[in-house]
Structure formats: structure tokens, C-alpha cells
Write an enzyme that holds these catalytic residues in place. Structure first.
Site, short mmCIF file in Angstrom:
data_model
loop_
_atom_site.label_atom_id
_atom_site.label_comp_id
_atom_site.label_asym_id
_atom_site.label_seq_id
_atom_site.Cartn_x
_atom_site.Cartn_y
_atom_site.Cartn_z
N ASP A 184 -7.80 5.82 -5.06
CA ASP A 184 -7.82 6.09 -6.64
C ASP A 184 -7.71 4.98 -7.35
O ASP A 184 -7.45 5.54 -8.61
CB ASP A 184 -6.98 7.24 -6.61
CG ASP A 184 -5.67 7.06 -6.20
OD1 ASP A 184 -5.23 5.78 -6.23
OD2 ASP A 184 -4.51 7.70 -6.33
N HIS A 241 -1.87 9.12 -7.69
CA HIS A 241 -1.13 7.83 -8.13
C HIS A 241 -0.04 8.13 -9.15
O HIS A 241 0.15 7.35 -9.77
CB HIS A 241 -2.15 7.01 -8.56
CG HIS A 241 -2.27 5.64 -8.38
ND1 HIS A 241 -2.71 5.17 -7.18
CD2 HIS A 241 -0.97 4.66 -8.77
CE1 HIS A 241 -2.32 3.56 -7.26
NE2 HIS A 241 -1.51 3.55 -8.23
N TYR A 286 -5.17 -2.47 -0.87
CA TYR A 286 -6.12 -2.58 -2.05
C TYR A 286 -7.22 -3.45 -1.53
O TYR A 286 -7.11 -4.79 -0.97
CB TYR A 286 -5.49 -3.11 -3.32
CG TYR A 286 -4.86 -2.25 -4.33
CD1 TYR A 286 -5.43 -0.92 -4.35
CD2 TYR A 286 -3.76 -2.55 -4.83
CE1 TYR A 286 -4.55 -0.01 -5.13
CE2 TYR A 286 -2.93 -1.58 -5.69
CZ TYR A 286 -3.43 -0.26 -5.82
OH TYR A 286 -2.68 0.51 -6.64
C1 FMN Z 1 5.55 1.71 -10.46
C2 FMN Z 1 4.59 1.97 -9.65
C3 FMN Z 1 3.66 1.10 -8.73
C4 FMN Z 1 3.01 1.86 -7.96
N1 FMN Z 1 2.20 0.88 -7.19
C5 FMN Z 1 1.01 1.44 -6.26
C6 FMN Z 1 0.55 0.61 -5.46
O1 FMN Z 1 0.58 -0.62 -5.52
N2 FMN Z 1 -0.44 0.94 -4.50
C7 FMN Z 1 -0.64 2.44 -4.47
O2 FMN Z 1 -1.36 3.03 -3.63
N3 FMN Z 1 0.20 3.22 -5.21
C8 FMN Z 1 1.06 2.91 -6.30
N4 FMN Z 1 2.11 3.97 -6.91
C9 FMN Z 1 1.94 4.95 -6.67
C10 FMN Z 1 2.67 5.87 -5.68
O3 FMN Z 1 2.41 5.22 -4.31
C11 FMN Z 1 2.71 7.18 -5.50
O4 FMN Z 1 1.37 7.74 -5.38
C12 FMN Z 1 3.51 7.74 -6.88
O5 FMN Z 1 4.27 7.04 -7.37
C13 FMN Z 1 4.06 9.34 -6.43
O6 FMN Z 1 4.56 9.88 -7.45
P1 FMN Z 1 5.93 9.93 -8.07
O7 FMN Z 1 6.33 8.45 -8.65
O8 FMN Z 1 6.11 10.90 -9.15
O9 FMN Z 1 6.84 10.17 -6.79
C14 FMN Z 1 2.90 3.16 -7.66
C15 FMN Z 1 3.46 4.14 -8.49
C16 FMN Z 1 4.45 3.34 -9.53
C17 FMN Z 1 5.61 4.38 -10.07
#
Ligand code: FMN
Length: 352
Positions: free
Chosen positions: A160, A250, A132
């Protein structure tokens, strides 16, 4: 280990019972009316398979190539913040589970574990660092530099989250991160524990542009751009130096009612699949979902929430079991689909 759920679906149910309302909301929720959160899962489910018979599937091979390196299978752990809300094992637990299964592990900028701790923690696997870009660019530059020093293989630039999506259950609960929970990247910034989840994300720079990708791509590590949903943005990513893109919304947590990733993937593969690796995430819950993603041209598949459920239920062992069950299901699905080699998967296995 004995009392872990026998099926992938059992982990989410068990985790929902175990987590406090605040952390559960942070992990489970999507933005807005959670339309995209739901449709990410449904879009993979909707795709129909047309399997081949009698091709001899006694030997299966899940191996592939990602970022130019041979890999035992296409799975990668998605970057997710604050893993200690799930279990004291936190990021180290998931990283060790990833190592045990040959899965690259992605450390989030907003992890509870530092790059040093992870590198020293005995999780011998490919490590990627999710970036980030903060308003305070000096902090981000230092993290990027340290990632290269600590042996990370790639950067994952998340594009995003210029601002945080409105996750309504988080707002309703007003949950604050535990004041004593470490967030190493935020040390020195006036941010961290003891504030709401959304507030902890306000350090991120909403002024990020494609030219910033170019600066990052000029560094020593390949940059994977995460959060692309349009072919023209995938083209911009290439033009500004990206080594790969992740088709992602995301996990439905940012702009609600954007298209599900299973629908976004094919046009992006058409546009750039011949030039760089295209990865995908969002709603991957079963082996058939992974099979469909690869058949549509994804070289890698990131897994998100299912790993948090595994970590919640059984720490490192729980996360490892989730990865193993997903890989077993992929192996079984390849056999049943009559495509025993993952690298031979073709779009014609899909009936739609
Ligand atoms: C609790 C949580 C925290 C997340 N934190 C980040 C993050 O810090 N950076 C990021 O790029 N994506 C983050 N994501 C998105 C995930 O990298 C990913 O794109 C997404 O969870 C994929 O979908 P799924 O949970 O249905 O497998 C987060 C997702 C969740 C559920």
C-alpha cells in the site's frame, strides 16, 4: 521500570511529552485530514460485545496458530521504520521486548538496525522481514536473500505504499532524518539520513504488480501481503502465492478516507479466511480490540504505534510493558466475555 505508566493509555501521553516535534509528527500523524487514522480506532470501539455468563473462566488460553506454527497469543509487532527516533534501544529494544512476551517481531526494510545486528542481538523470537521493493531490484533481492540466511521466518510484502501518503504535519515541519542515523538498507543507494522522511521513501518502486509477488513467493520464505482492503485483492494475493494477508491501511498514513480495518476485515475473512491466515492491524489499542478482531476471524493482530510509545517512554522495558499490559487486558477481556479460550472466540460475541 518503576516509573512506567500503569495503563496503556498513559504511554501515549508520556511519549507525546518526550518526543521532539519532528519525530512525534512522523510517528503520530496520518495522511490528509487524518479521517482514517481516527476511524481505525473508532471502528473497534463501535463494535459492541454480548458476553456469556457462568461458563467457568478460571483457566484462560490465549494460544493460537499462525503461519502453521503454534503461538502463545495472536499479537505481532507491526513493521515500523526508524525506531531509533524513539529511543537508542531502537529495533533491538522492541525485538527483545517481543521475545520476552513470545511475540513475533517484524523488522522494517527502513529500520535503523540491520538483519545481521538483529539476528545477533539476543532477541530469540520469530522474526519476519518487511519488504519494500526498491526501484533498484538488486538491493531488494539481496535483502530478501539475506533474510532467509539470517533465519527470518517470513517476508511481509507491503503493497500500500507505491508512493508516500501526504502526511501534512510532516510537510509543515519539513523534518529531516538525522544525517548520522543508520539506515542499513539504503547504504549504497543515494538516499538515507539528512533528507526528509518522504524523500527517503522515494526509493520505492511505484511499478510493483501482482506478478512481482509471484517472484517473491517462489523464494524460500512464505510471503505475507500487507495492505489489503478488498476481498478481490485478497483473492489476487492467494492466486499469486501469498501465504497470508494483513488487512491494513498502513495506520491511516497512506490514502485518507479509506475504510477502517475493522470494517474491511469481515468480507475478506468471508472470501479467503478458509484458505489462508488473515491478519489485521490499525487502531488496536486495548484487549477488547484484539478480542473483536479475532472474533471477526483474524488469526493475528499487528500492533503499531502503542509499541513506539512504549519504546519512547522506557526503551526495551517500556515496549515490553506495553505488550504485557495488552496481553493482560486480552486475558481479562476473554474472562469477562465468557470465552476463556481465544481459539473458541466466535462472532456471536459481537452484538452488532
Ligand atoms: C511511524 C510508523 C512507521 C511505519 N513504517 C512502516 C514501514 O516501514 N513498513 C510498513 O509496512 N508499515 C509501516 N507502518 C505501518 C504499520 O506497520 C501498521 O500498519 C500501522 O502502524 C498499524 O496501525 P496502528 O499504528 O494504529 O497500530 C508504519 C507505521 C508507523 C506509525
Amino acid at each position: 521500570v518503576e516509573d512506567l505508566p500503569p495503563l496503556l493509555t498513559g504511554f501515549e501521553a508520556a511519549a507525546r511529552e518526550r518526543l521532539e516535534p519532528g519525530p512525534l509528527s512522523y510517528y503520530a500523524s496520518g495522511a490528509g485530514a487524518e479521517i482514517t487514522l481516527r476511524e481505525n480506532v473508532e471502528a473497534w470501539e463501535r463494535l459492541r460485545l454480548a458476553p456469556r455468563m457462568l461458563v467457568g473462566v478460571e483457566t484462560r488460553d490465549l494460544s493460537t496458530t499462525l503461519l502453521g506454527r503454534p503461538r502463545p497469543h495472536p499479537l505481532v509487532t507491526a513493521p515500523m521504520a526508524f525506531m531509533r527516533l524513539a529511543h537508542p534501544d531502537g529495533e533491538l529494544g522492541l525485538a527483545r521486548a517481543a521475545a520476552a512476551t513470545g511475540t513475533p517481531f517484524t523488522l522494517a526494510t527502513l529500520a535503523n538496525t540491520s538483519q545481521e545486528q538483529l539476528a545477533a542481538g539476543g532477541a530469540e523470537t520469530s522474526r519476519w522481514f518487511q519488504v519494500y521493493v526498491f526501484r533498484d531490484r538488486g538491493v531488494t533481492d539481496a535483502l530478501v536473500e539475506a533474510a532467509a540466511e539470517h533465519g527470518f521466518e517470513a517476508l511481509v510484502l507491503t503493497v500500500d505504499l507505491p508512493v508516500v501518503g501526504l502526511r501534512e504535519t510532516d510537510v509543515t515541519l519539513g523534518y529531516e532524518l538525522p544525517a548520522d542515523m543508520p539506515i542499513p538498507a539504503l547504504e549504497g543507494l543515494n538516499a538515507g539520513g539528512g533528507q526528509t522522511l518522504a524523500a527517503s521513501l522515494s526509493v520505492i518502486d511505484p511499478g510493483l504488480r501482482w506478478s512481482d509477488l509471484e517472484l517473491l513467493a517462489d523464494g524460500p520464505l512464505p510471503v505475507i501481503v500487507k495492505g489489503v482492503l478488498r476481498p478481490d485483492d485478497a483473492r489476487h494475493a492467494i492466486d499469486h502465492g501469498a501465504a497470508a494477508v494483513v488487512v491494513s491501511n498502513h495506520g491511516g498514513r497512506q490514502l485518507d478516507t479509506v475504510l477502517p480495518t475493522a470494517d474491511a476485515l469481515p468480507p475478506i475473512v468471508d472470501e479467503v479466511g478458509g484458505e489462508i491466515d488473515v491478519l489485521v492491524d490499525g487502531g488496536i489499542r486495548r484487549g477488547t480490540d484484539v478480542l473483536k478482531a479475532v472474533a471477526l476471524g483474524a488469526r493475528g493482530v499487528l500492533v503499531g504505534r502503542p509499541l513506539l510509545w512504549g519504546l519512547t517512554v522506557g526503551g526495551e522495558a517500556g515496549a515490553r510493558r506495553v505488550l504485557e499490559l495488552l496481553l493482560e487486558d486480552l486475558d481479562r477481556s476473554l474472562a469477562l466475555a465468557g470465552s476463556p479460550r481465544l481459539s473458541d472466540l466466535v462472532e456471536s460475541l459481537l452484538a452488532n
